[in-house]
Design a protein around this motif. Structure first.
Motif, PDB file in Angstrom:
ATOM      1  N   ALA A  76       1.131  -1.304  -0.082  1.00  0.00           N
ATOM      2  CA  ALA A  76       0.223   0.394   0.008  1.00  0.00           C
ATOM      3  C   ALA A  76       0.865   1.494  -0.235  1.00  0.00           C
ATOM      4  CB  ALA A  76      -0.964  -0.116   1.441  1.00  0.00           C
ATOM      5  N   ALA A  77       1.668   0.921   1.262  1.00  0.00           N
ATOM      6  CA  ALA A  77       3.222   2.848   0.822  1.00  0.00           C
ATOM      7  C   ALA A  77       3.446   2.781  -0.205  1.00  0.00           C
ATOM      8  CB  ALA A  77       3.874   2.272   1.322  1.00  0.00           C
ATOM      9  N   ILE A  78       3.670   1.710  -1.744  1.00  0.00           N
ATOM     10  CA  ILE A  78       4.630   2.333  -2.466  1.00  0.00           C
ATOM     11  C   ILE A  78       3.278   2.523  -3.822  1.00  0.00           C
ATOM     12  CG2 ILE A  78       4.534   0.403  -4.511  1.00  0.00           C
ATOM     13  CD1 ILE A  78       6.049  -1.674  -3.052  1.00  0.00           C
ATOM     14  N   LEU A  79       2.054   2.033  -3.523  1.00  0.00           N
ATOM     15  CA  LEU A  79       1.225   2.541  -4.446  1.00  0.00           C
ATOM     16  C   LEU A  79       0.379   4.404  -3.586  1.00  0.00           C
ATOM     17  CD1 LEU A  79      -0.947  -0.382  -5.008  1.00  0.00           C
ATOM     18  CD2 LEU A  79       0.352   0.682  -6.696  1.00  0.00           C
ATOM     19  N   ASP A  80       0.449   4.461  -3.139  1.00  0.00           N
ATOM     20  CA  ASP A  80       0.801   5.723  -2.150  1.00  0.00           C
ATOM     21  C   ASP A  80       1.260   6.395  -2.515  1.00  0.00           C
ATOM     22  OD1 ASP A  80      -2.192   5.093  -1.047  1.00  0.00           O
ATOM     23  OD2 ASP A  80      -0.813   4.790   1.167  1.00  0.00           O
ATOM     24  N   ALA A  81       2.586   6.347  -2.823  1.00  0.00           N
ATOM     25  CA  ALA A  81       3.866   7.252  -2.557  1.00  0.00           C
ATOM     26  C   ALA A  81       3.868   7.405  -4.405  1.00  0.00           C
ATOM     27  CB  ALA A  81       5.189   6.765  -2.617  1.00  0.00           C
ATOM     28  N   LEU A  82       3.471   6.381  -5.039  1.00  0.00           N
ATOM     29  CA  LEU A  82       3.766   6.585  -6.835  1.00  0.00           C
ATOM     30  C   LEU A  82       2.256   7.291  -6.838  1.00  0.00           C
ATOM     31  CD1 LEU A  82       5.042   4.173  -7.366  1.00  0.00           C
ATOM     32  CD2 LEU A  82       6.378   5.732  -7.671  1.00  0.00           C
ATOM     33  N   GLU A  83       1.337   7.343  -6.221  1.00  0.00           N
ATOM     34  CA  GLU A  83      -0.191   8.137  -6.488  1.00  0.00           C
ATOM     35  C   GLU A  83      -1.079   7.340  -7.455  1.00  0.00           C
ATOM     36  OE1 GLU A  83       1.177  12.467  -6.512  1.00  0.00           O
ATOM     37  OE2 GLU A  83       0.859  12.047  -4.568  1.00  0.00           O
ATOM     38  N   CYS A  84      -0.906   5.856  -7.845  1.00  0.00           N
ATOM     39  CA  CYS A  84      -1.612   5.173  -8.846  1.00  0.00           C
ATOM     40  C   CYS A  84      -2.130   4.097  -8.051  1.00  0.00           C
ATOM     41  CB  CYS A  84      -0.538   4.816  -9.800  1.00  0.00           C
ATOM     42  SG  CYS A  84       0.764   3.966  -9.092  1.00  0.00           S
ATOM     43  N   PRO A  85      -3.240   3.564  -8.623  1.00  0.00           N
ATOM     44  CA  PRO A  85      -3.271   2.314  -8.446  1.00  0.00           C
ATOM     45  C   PRO A  85      -3.730   1.284  -9.032  1.00  0.00           C
ATOM     46  CG  PRO A  85      -5.561   3.495  -9.737  1.00  0.00           C
ATOM     47  CD  PRO A  85      -4.619   4.884  -8.618  1.00  0.00           C
ATOM     48  N   ALA A  86      -3.804   0.346  -9.229  1.00  0.00           N
ATOM     49  CA  ALA A  86      -3.170  -0.822 -10.007  1.00  0.00           C
ATOM     50  C   ALA A  86      -3.205  -2.435  -9.686  1.00  0.00           C
ATOM     51  CB  ALA A  86      -1.065  -1.222  -9.385  1.00  0.00           C
ATOM     52  N   THR A  87      -3.503  -2.739 -11.224  1.00  0.00           N
ATOM     53  CA  THR A  87      -3.100  -4.100 -10.874  1.00  0.00           C
ATOM     54  C   THR A  87      -2.449  -5.125 -10.248  1.00  0.00           C
ATOM     55  OG1 THR A  87      -4.723  -3.779 -13.246  1.00  0.00           O
ATOM     56  CG2 THR A  87      -3.807  -6.174 -12.367  1.00  0.00           C
ATOM     57  N   VAL A  88      -2.984  -5.676  -9.400  1.00  0.00           N
ATOM     58  CA  VAL A  88      -1.890  -6.613  -8.307  1.00  0.00           C
ATOM     59  C   VAL A  88      -1.895  -7.862  -8.608  1.00  0.00           C
ATOM     60  CG1 VAL A  88      -1.261  -7.219  -6.164  1.00  0.00           C
ATOM     61  CG2 VAL A  88      -2.579  -4.529  -6.964  1.00  0.00           C
ATOM     62  N   ILE A  89      -0.026  -8.389  -9.147  1.00  0.00           N
ATOM     63  CA  ILE A  89      -0.518  -9.259  -9.880  1.00  0.00           C
ATOM     64  C   ILE A  89       0.892 -10.222  -8.421  1.00  0.00           C
ATOM     65  CG2 ILE A  89       0.912 -11.160 -11.435  1.00  0.00           C
ATOM     66  CD1 ILE A  89       0.314  -8.252 -13.567  1.00  0.00           C
ATOM     67  N   GLY A  90      -0.090 -11.308  -8.015  1.00  0.00           N
ATOM     68  CA  GLY A  90       0.949 -11.820  -6.281  1.00  0.00           C
ATOM     69  C   GLY A  90       1.411 -13.502  -6.754  1.00  0.00           C
ATOM     70  N   CYS A  91       2.555 -13.843  -6.446  1.00  0.00           N
ATOM     71  CA  CYS A  91       3.319 -14.830  -7.198  1.00  0.00           C
ATOM     72  C   CYS A  91       3.438 -15.982  -5.618  1.00  0.00           C
ATOM     73  CB  CYS A  91       4.199 -15.110  -7.648  1.00  0.00           C
ATOM     74  SG  CYS A  91       5.265 -16.961  -7.859  1.00  0.00           S
ATOM     75  N   SER A  92       2.378 -16.906  -5.317  1.00  0.00           N
ATOM     76  CA  SER A  92       2.717 -17.382  -4.040  1.00  0.00           C
ATOM     77  C   SER A  92       2.603 -16.726  -2.761  1.00  0.00           C
ATOM     78  CB  SER A  92       3.983 -18.026  -3.975  1.00  0.00           C
ATOM     79  OG  SER A  92       3.782 -18.849  -3.184  1.00  0.00           O
ATOM     80  N   ILE A  93       3.405 -16.355  -1.598  1.00  0.00           N
ATOM     81  CA  ILE A  93       2.942 -15.606  -0.676  1.00  0.00           C
ATOM     82  C   ILE A  93       2.597 -14.560  -1.312  1.00  0.00           C
ATOM     83  CG2 ILE A  93       5.444 -14.528  -0.713  1.00  0.00           C
ATOM     84  CD1 ILE A  93       4.440 -14.402   2.325  1.00  0.00           C
ATOM     85  N   GLY A  94       3.195 -13.849  -2.576  1.00  0.00           N
ATOM     86  CA  GLY A  94       3.029 -13.063  -3.118  1.00  0.00           C
ATOM     87  C   GLY A  94       1.376 -12.578  -3.258  1.00  0.00           C
ATOM     88  N   GLY A  95       0.600 -14.011  -3.657  1.00  0.00           N
ATOM     89  CA  GLY A  95      -0.796 -13.869  -4.032  1.00  0.00           C
ATOM     90  C   GLY A  95      -1.463 -13.062  -2.562  1.00  0.00           C
TER      91      GLY A  95
END
Length: 258
Positions: A76-95
């Motif tokens: 969340a901090a990354i997307l807040d800092a970049l000021e953009c919503p995103a499609t989130v692609i997570g692998c394994s624990i990333g999911g």
């Protein structure tokens, strides 16, 4: 390289692609860093692709990291800092991190892609056994067994296997252990069943870490989700079968991520 300040130190991230393009946030598996996605990157041109090393992995500092919520807060901090919503692609624990992010900060997530992941990965007992092994002998001691679970037999016969084994074996012990503790205690089943956003779920027929049946069961929790099985792929299709994975991603992203 970009260093994002966090309460525990710096989080390493990389951003590729046009700033004005729709964003994709890629979240790695356990024991890997943002290079996990290198083979897929040529297929993601035209998107703003954000990758990062989970805390305690790669070049990122070690935080507490013992809950999926901790890792979702980083995303969340990354997307807040970049000021953009995103499609989130997570692998394994990333999911799992992606699922928690979508539940807690839905305004940041346009759509989800869950690769070889599930709302609950493994049992507390199995993770505690892994923790004990790594505490005793380090990540290198489990590397061969993990390669068996990660990759199908043809890939394990290639010279490239050594590079991924080295990545796992050289993962900082404390960072790996923290993520294992997060997996041991986490269950996103209830939160996942409440999600309604567009979701693509991908499994590998040869996945020894997240077998297709448990991946499909998570897809069944999310109304309207798409499930696809990549034949011959193991736990990390972005490495083994990037062309096949890209073929699944492309129409989903064109429809939901713009």
């Amino acid at each position: 390289m970009i260093a994002l300040p966090r309460p525990y130190g710096s989080l390493h991230l990389r951003v590729d692609g046009p700033e004005e393009a729709p964003a994709l946030l890629l979240i790695n598996s356990l024991g890997t860093d943002l290079r996990l996605w290198d083979a897929l990157m040529p297929h993601l041109t035209g998107w703003r692709v954000i990758r990062y090393d989970k805390q305690g992995h790669g070049l990122s500092d070690l935080g507490d990291g013992t809950s999926i919520e901790d890792h979702a807060a980083d995303a969340a901090a990354i997307l807040d800092a970049l000021e953009c919503p995103a499609t989130v692609i997570g692998c394994s624990i990333g999911g799992l991190i992606a699922l928690r992010l979508a539940a807690e900060r839905p305004e940041l997530v346009r759509a989800l892609v869950l690769s070889n992941s599930a709302a609950k990965l493994g049992s507390a007992e199995s993770w505690n056994d892994r923790i004990a092994a790594v505490q005793a002998d380090g990540t290198h001691a489990i590397a061969d067994a993990v390669m068996e679970r990660w990759f199908a037999a043809p890939f394990r016969a290639t010279p490239e296997l050594a590079l991924w084994r080295n990545m796992l074996a050289r993962t900082a012990r404390d960072g790996y252990l923290a993520a294992c503790h997060a997996l041991a205690s986490d269950d996103q089943t209830a939160a996942t069943a409440r999600l309604t956003l567009p979701t693509l779920v991908i499994a590998g027929s040869e996945d020894g870490a997240s077998p297709p049946d448990i991946v499909r069961a998570t897809a069944d929790l999310i109304k309207g989700s798409e499930f696809h099985l990549i034949e011959g792929a193991g736990h990390l299709p972005c490495i083994e079968t990037p062309i096949e994975m890209a073929a699944l991603l492309r129409p989903f992203l064109q429809k939901h991520a713009r």
